[in-house]
Enzyme design. Structure first.
Site, mmCIF file in Angstrom:
data_model
loop_
_atom_site.group_PDB
_atom_site.id
_atom_site.type_symbol
_atom_site.label_atom_id
_atom_site.label_comp_id
_atom_site.label_asym_id
_atom_site.label_seq_id
_atom_site.Cartn_x
_atom_site.Cartn_y
_atom_site.Cartn_z
ATOM 1 N N LYS A 115 17.649 83.454 4.598
ATOM 2 C CA LYS A 115 16.779 83.046 5.706
ATOM 3 C C LYS A 115 16.188 81.648 5.493
ATOM 4 C CE LYS A 115 15.416 87.838 6.613
ATOM 5 N NZ LYS A 115 16.079 88.367 7.790
ATOM 6 N N GLU A 199 5.672 84.027 6.771
ATOM 7 C CA GLU A 199 5.693 83.626 8.182
ATOM 8 C C GLU A 199 4.420 84.114 8.831
ATOM 9 O OE1 GLU A 199 9.064 85.220 10.281
ATOM 10 O OE2 GLU A 199 10.403 83.674 9.523
ATOM 11 N N HIS A 234 11.310 98.103 12.201
ATOM 12 C CA HIS A 234 11.871 96.756 12.394
ATOM 13 C C HIS A 234 13.375 96.795 12.656
ATOM 14 C CE1 HIS A 234 8.066 95.034 11.316
ATOM 15 N NE2 HIS A 234 8.108 95.539 10.103
ATOM 16 N N ARG A 291 28.290 87.763 12.351
ATOM 17 C CA ARG A 291 29.277 88.840 12.545
ATOM 18 C C ARG A 291 29.091 89.403 13.941
ATOM 19 N NH1 ARG A 291 25.444 92.755 12.634
ATOM 20 N NH2 ARG A 291 23.677 92.417 11.278
HETATM 21 P P1 ADP Z 1 16.085 91.639 9.127
HETATM 22 O O1 ADP Z 1 17.044 90.559 8.739
HETATM 23 O O2 ADP Z 1 15.601 92.430 7.955
HETATM 24 O O3 ADP Z 1 16.557 92.495 10.270
HETATM 25 P P2 ADP Z 1 14.507 89.897 10.874
HETATM 26 O O4 ADP Z 1 13.969 88.625 10.384
HETATM 27 O O5 ADP Z 1 15.746 89.845 11.716
HETATM 28 O O6 ADP Z 1 14.759 90.882 9.622
HETATM 29 O O7 ADP Z 1 13.383 90.687 11.674
HETATM 30 C C1 ADP Z 1 13.553 92.024 12.118
HETATM 31 C C2 ADP Z 1 12.385 92.413 13.006
HETATM 32 O O8 ADP Z 1 11.143 92.284 12.301
HETATM 33 C C3 ADP Z 1 12.198 91.568 14.262
HETATM 34 O O9 ADP Z 1 13.008 91.986 15.321
HETATM 35 C C4 ADP Z 1 10.715 91.786 14.549
HETATM 36 O O10 ADP Z 1 10.497 93.041 15.150
HETATM 37 C C5 ADP Z 1 10.117 91.826 13.161
HETATM 38 N N1 ADP Z 1 9.658 90.464 12.735
HETATM 39 C C6 ADP Z 1 10.337 89.575 11.977
HETATM 40 N N2 ADP Z 1 9.623 88.436 11.788
HETATM 41 C C7 ADP Z 1 8.468 88.591 12.462
HETATM 42 C C8 ADP Z 1 7.294 87.762 12.661
HETATM 43 N N3 ADP Z 1 7.178 86.552 12.104
HETATM 44 N N4 ADP Z 1 6.293 88.270 13.416
HETATM 45 C C9 ADP Z 1 6.368 89.515 13.971
HETATM 46 N N5 ADP Z 1 7.427 90.336 13.810
HETATM 47 C C10 ADP Z 1 8.467 89.893 13.061
#
Ligand code: ADP
Length: 480
Positions: A115, A199, A234, A291
């Protein structure tokens, strides 16, 4: 490309093979000992056992998979999603063996798989990002300063994270030190990389992602958005296209940003750029998935495209078959991930034997399924049984069809997310389009679902009783 080995199992292996067959390409399945009789094994033209049930002994054994492809004369490997699909080393191993990897190059996978590296790559492309650190953090003093600057609550994330794992929300300064320590050790044990970053935790965001497609000649288009805000832990459960929220201007702006993210890492193939959108409708880059996504069918239904066919097309080195202007949205599509999980028990996996398993059918209903009646849901893998997808002329029509399809989907032997899907499709927040990633936290409880199920059971019992009384009356009339 004459023969493709699909390095996956279940519904996604079948989904990929179906398109290959349509294109006149032969297919090879790989399977673990637990999947010997699985539908994907029977569907393929050829099949090879690659090891024992645990995925570390089979579906994650890249060397065995490449050897099987060479042995059987396959000339390409499709990784599906999960397992080795985002493993840069595997992609490289495949191409080093002289085979085609149906996906992006190893460098793009590596960059976007981290990331922080992804954030670094897109710098200079004017992509809005969630406020936070752009480097790994470990020192408590430094973390505190950053957290104070961006303001609580904050989110600690693992750089190598995925699948919703390795995330921690911290609301108070007092918890920060302890949480950072825990997050780092969790990340180390889950991903073999303890790097974490911070974040700003957005309060009620929506998860909106853009499907992109790039060829090997520098052409990149986007196939619009998918709304994936209905999540538990999530992780997505219900997805739709288009989003009920976006204006045409926002769609164009996010599409353009996604194309730029793909450009920043020299992307080729199908990929997804994920964004969060806050309550003020600002959007921020979250990550890129290099992907095919589980939720790709909703995009297929509203664009009339076959994404697997397009992946194969660009992997053959051909230029994109259309320009951005030639792509249009039509209708509305919804997807429910049918997991063998118990929505009444914290969505915990519910494994067992599928005593009864009948799929819904009909116009506007698509089921990407990997199971059959009588099969055992294995404990070794992701417990997704199928993707239930519906299409309609507009959002209400797609939702109506989803409810009909859920009602017609018969599963006995394990608990599933089907009743939860129906709960979502009836909920005023979902129907109005005003919901966020906190839908489950704000609107859902097992008690509410139970009440609904009881109401339905009472209703069904009432109908049965009425029918019974009617029959008795008819019987009596006939006898007299
Ligand atoms: P992963 O790669 O583990 O799936 P992501 O970064 O794609 O993680 O985030 C998955 C989910 O987590 C998002 O769809 C959201 O619901 C929550 N999320 C991620 N970052 C944030 C943030 N900065 N603030 C609020 N919710 C977040």
């Amino acid at each position: 490309m004459q023969k493709i080995l699909v390095a996956n199992r279940g519904e996604i292996a079948l989904r990929v093979m179906r398109t290959a067959r349509k294109m006149g390409i032969a297919t090879v399945a790989v399977y673990s000992e637990a999947d010997r009789d699985a539908p994907h094994v029977r569907y393929a033209d050829q099949a090879v056992c690659i090891g024992q049930a645990p995925s570390s002994q089979s579906y994650l054994k890249g060397d065995r998979i490449v050897a099987a492809a060479l042995d059987l004369g396959a000339d390409a490997i499709h990784p599906g999603y999960g397992f080795l699909s985002e493993n840069a080393g595997f992609a490289k191993r495949v191409t080093d063996a002289g085979l085609i990897f149906i996906g992006p190059g190893p460098d793009a996978i590596r960059t976007m798989g981290d990331k922080l590296a992804a954030k670094e790559a897109v710098r200079g492309y004017h992509i809005p990002m969630v406020p936070g650190t752009d480097r790994p953090v470990s020192h408590p003093g430094e973390v505190l300063e950053v957290a104070r600057n961006i303001g609580f609550p904050i989110l600690i994330k693992a750089a190598a994270g995925g699948g919703g794992k390795g995330m921690r929300i911290v609301s108070r300064e007092a918890d920060l030190k302890e949480q950072i320590k825990r997050a780092m050790s969790e990340a180390e044990s889950a991903f073999g990389d303890g790097s974490v970053f911070i974040e700003k935790y957005l309060e009620s965001p929506r998860h909106i992602e853009i499907q992109v497609l790039a060829d090997q000649h520098g052409n990149i288009v986007h196939l619009f958005e998918r709304e994936c805000s209905i999540q538990r832990r999530h992780q997505k459960v219900v997805e739709e296209a288009p989003s009920s929220l976006l204006s045409e201007e926002e769609r164009t702006a996010m599409g353009q940003a996604a194309v730029n993210v793909a450009r920043s890492c020299g992307y080729a193939g199908a990929g997804t750029v994920e964004f969060l959108m806050d309550a003020d409708r600002n959007f921020y880059f979250l990550e890129m998935n290099t992907r095919l996504q589980v939720e790709h069918p909703v995009t297929e239904l509203v664009t009339g495209q076959d994404l697997v066919e397009l992946q194969i097309h660009v992997a053959r080195g051909l230029p994109l078959p259309f320009t951005q202007d030639e792509l249009h949205l039509k209708g509305h599509a919804l997807e429910l991930r049918v997991y063998a999980e118990d929505p009444l028990n914290d969505f915990l996996p519910s494994v067992g034997r599928l005593e009864r398993y009948r799929l819904p059918e009909g116009e506007g209903i698509r089921v990407d399924n990997g199971f059959e009646e009588g099969m055992q849901v294995p404990i070794y893998y992701d417990p997704m049984l199928a993707k239930l997808v519906t299409f309609g002329a507009d959002r209400p029509a797609a939702i109506r069809r989803m409810r009909e399809a859920i009602a017609a989907y018969e599963v006995e032997g394990v608990q599933t997310t089907l009743p939860f899907g129906d709960f979502v499709c009836r909920h005023p927040a979902f129907l109005s389009g005003h919901f966020s990633t906190h839908f489950v936290k704000e609107h859902y409880s097992p008690e509410l679902l139970l009440q609904d199920l009881e109401k339905e059971a009472a209703l069904a019992a009432g109908v049965a009783l009425r029918l019974y009384l009617q029959e008795m009356r008819t019987l009596r009339t006939n006898q007299s």
